[in-house]
Design an enzyme around this catalytic site. Sequence first.
Site, PDB file in Angstrom:
ATOM      1  N   GLN A  11       0.783  -1.184  -0.057  1.00 54.77           N
ATOM      2  CA  GLN A  11      -0.033  -0.042   0.100  1.00 54.77           C
ATOM      3  C   GLN A  11       0.807   1.236  -0.044  1.00 54.77           C
ATOM      4  O   GLN A  11       1.783   1.419   0.598  1.00 54.77           O
ATOM      5  CB  GLN A  11      -0.800  -0.085   1.057  1.00 54.77           C
ATOM      6  CG  GLN A  11      -1.989   1.076   1.224  1.00 54.77           C
ATOM      7  CD  GLN A  11      -2.841   0.769   2.377  1.00 54.77           C
ATOM      8  OE1 GLN A  11      -2.912  -0.154   2.920  1.00 54.77           O
ATOM      9  NE2 GLN A  11      -3.980   1.716   2.395  1.00 54.77           N
ATOM     10  N   SER A  95       4.100  -6.110   2.682  1.00 53.86           N
ATOM     11  CA  SER A  95       3.097  -6.129   3.357  1.00 53.86           C
ATOM     12  C   SER A  95       2.057  -6.796   2.530  1.00 53.86           C
ATOM     13  O   SER A  95       1.883  -8.100   2.138  1.00 53.86           O
ATOM     14  CB  SER A  95       2.733  -4.642   3.901  1.00 53.86           C
ATOM     15  OG  SER A  95       1.716  -4.529   4.665  1.00 53.86           O
ATOM     16  N   LEU A  96       1.039  -5.857   2.184  1.00 56.20           N
ATOM     17  CA  LEU A  96      -0.016  -6.108   1.002  1.00 56.20           C
ATOM     18  C   LEU A  96       0.415  -7.284   0.054  1.00 56.20           C
ATOM     19  O   LEU A  96       0.007  -8.089  -0.530  1.00 56.20           O
ATOM     20  CB  LEU A  96      -0.765  -5.096   0.658  1.00 56.20           C
ATOM     21  CG  LEU A  96      -1.580  -5.494  -0.635  1.00 56.20           C
ATOM     22  CD1 LEU A  96      -2.677  -6.024  -0.550  1.00 56.20           C
ATOM     23  CD2 LEU A  96      -2.123  -4.147  -1.245  1.00 56.20           C
ATOM     24  N   ARG A 120      -9.402  -7.695   4.164  1.00 59.39           N
ATOM     25  CA  ARG A 120      -8.238  -7.311   4.755  1.00 59.39           C
ATOM     26  C   ARG A 120      -8.352  -5.830   4.906  1.00 59.39           C
ATOM     27  O   ARG A 120      -8.072  -5.171   6.038  1.00 59.39           O
ATOM     28  CB  ARG A 120      -6.947  -7.554   4.341  1.00 59.39           C
ATOM     29  CG  ARG A 120      -5.792  -7.159   5.000  1.00 59.39           C
ATOM     30  CD  ARG A 120      -4.392  -7.915   4.435  1.00 59.39           C
ATOM     31  NE  ARG A 120      -3.208  -7.453   4.963  1.00 59.39           N
ATOM     32  CZ  ARG A 120      -2.458  -6.470   4.764  1.00 59.39           C
ATOM     33  NH1 ARG A 120      -2.648  -5.601   3.705  1.00 59.39           N
ATOM     34  NH2 ARG A 120      -1.370  -6.415   5.046  1.00 59.39           N
ATOM     35  N   HIS A 204       0.759  -2.726  11.041  1.00 62.43           N
ATOM     36  CA  HIS A 204       1.824  -3.585  11.579  1.00 62.43           C
ATOM     37  C   HIS A 204       2.053  -3.132  13.009  1.00 62.43           C
ATOM     38  O   HIS A 204       3.351  -3.176  13.395  1.00 62.43           O
ATOM     39  CB  HIS A 204       3.075  -3.268  10.883  1.00 62.43           C
ATOM     40  CG  HIS A 204       2.851  -3.732   9.535  1.00 62.43           C
ATOM     41  ND1 HIS A 204       2.375  -5.265   8.872  1.00 62.43           N
ATOM     42  CD2 HIS A 204       2.778  -3.214   8.076  1.00 62.43           C
ATOM     43  CE1 HIS A 204       2.264  -5.323   7.642  1.00 62.43           C
ATOM     44  NE2 HIS A 204       2.458  -4.135   7.136  1.00 62.43           N
ATOM     45  N   GLN A 253       0.896 -11.216  10.111  1.00 59.74           N
ATOM     46  CA  GLN A 253       1.329 -10.086   9.482  1.00 59.74           C
ATOM     47  C   GLN A 253       0.693  -8.738   9.709  1.00 59.74           C
ATOM     48  O   GLN A 253       1.287  -7.612   9.549  1.00 59.74           O
ATOM     49  CB  GLN A 253       1.454 -10.385   7.716  1.00 59.74           C
ATOM     50  CG  GLN A 253       2.210  -9.474   7.017  1.00 59.74           C
ATOM     51  CD  GLN A 253       1.283  -9.245   5.748  1.00 59.74           C
ATOM     52  OE1 GLN A 253       0.180  -9.104   5.834  1.00 59.74           O
ATOM     53  NE2 GLN A 253       1.878  -9.258   4.750  1.00 59.74           N
TER      54      GLN A 253
END
Length: 298
Positions: A11, A95-96, A120, A204, A253
Site C-alpha cells: 500500500q 506487506s499487502l 483485509r 503493523h 502479518q
Amino acid sequence: MVKTAILFPGQGAQTVGMGRELYDASSKIRDLYSLANDVVGYDLTNVCFQGSAELLDSTEQSQPAIFLTSLAALENLRETDPDAVASCVATTGLSLGEYTALVFAGVMSFEDGLRLVQLRGKAMQAASDATASGMVSVIGLEVDQVRSLCQEASSTGYIQIANYLCPKNFVVSGEQNACETLVDLATQAGAIKLAPLAVAGAFHTAIMNPAVEQMRDIIEGMTFSAPQIPYISGVDAQFHSDPAEIKQILIRQISSPVLWEDAMRRLLADGVESFYEIGPGRVLRGLMKRIDRKVKLN
C-alpha cells in the site's frame, strides 16, 4: 540461468490510472480486470483508472487495486519476458504484496486472494477508524536511534517501528500524538527526511489487533496449497512452505513489523542475482539500491 526473485509492492504504491496501458495492450489482462470486478462486486477497474486519488488512497480501495494491478503486471511479464518468470527462484511482497506473491506462487487462487485482500482492507480500515493513529517515514537515523526515539515518544502514546526497509530507512507506526512527538524528536536528532504516510492508521502494530481477530477465522477457514515457487515472508524473513504455517504468517502479518531488509538480505545470501519489481511504482527498486547497489534491478 540467472536466479531471479519477483517482488510485489504494498500500500502506498497506488496512483490513479495505474495499469491502464497493460489493460489496453492485452485481452488476457482485460479479462483479469473483468473477473476482479465480479469478485469484489463493483467497478474496481474504474477505481484504478479514473477514481479520485482520495478514493484510491483509502485502505478499502487501495489494497485490492494494487493487488489487481500487480497481477496484471505479472501477466504482462509472462507475455513479454517468459524467461524472467521461468528463472524465478523466490517471491515475496511488502506487506499487502505478500498476498500477491502467494497468488503468484500458487498458494491461493486469484479470486480467493482478491477476496482476502478486500476483507483485509475493510478490517484494517475499521481498526484505524477506532484509534487516531498513523505512520511516519524516518530516513537518515540508525535503528537504535529510532528505537530510542520511539521509547521517548511513547510517553504521549503507543508507537513502534513498523517497517525495517533498508539502512537508515524505517517507518514508525502508532497513535497520532506519539507520531507527532516522534517527528519533533527525530527532527532534533538530525533525521534527513520525515514524512507522514498516506495510510488510514498504524499498520503493523497492536492497534491492528481488531483486524487480526476479524481475519483469523477467515484465513484459517480457507484452503491453501504448498507454494510452487519458494516464498519468503517479511514477518520473519524466513521461507515457508507449509500451508498451515503460511496461514498463521498472514494472520500475524497484520500487526507484526515488516522485516523487509532482512528478507532481501536472505535472498541475496541464497544467491539471487536479479530482482523484478512487479506492480505500480518503483519503491522496492529504491530500497534494494540502498541494500546492495550491485544487484540487478528490473
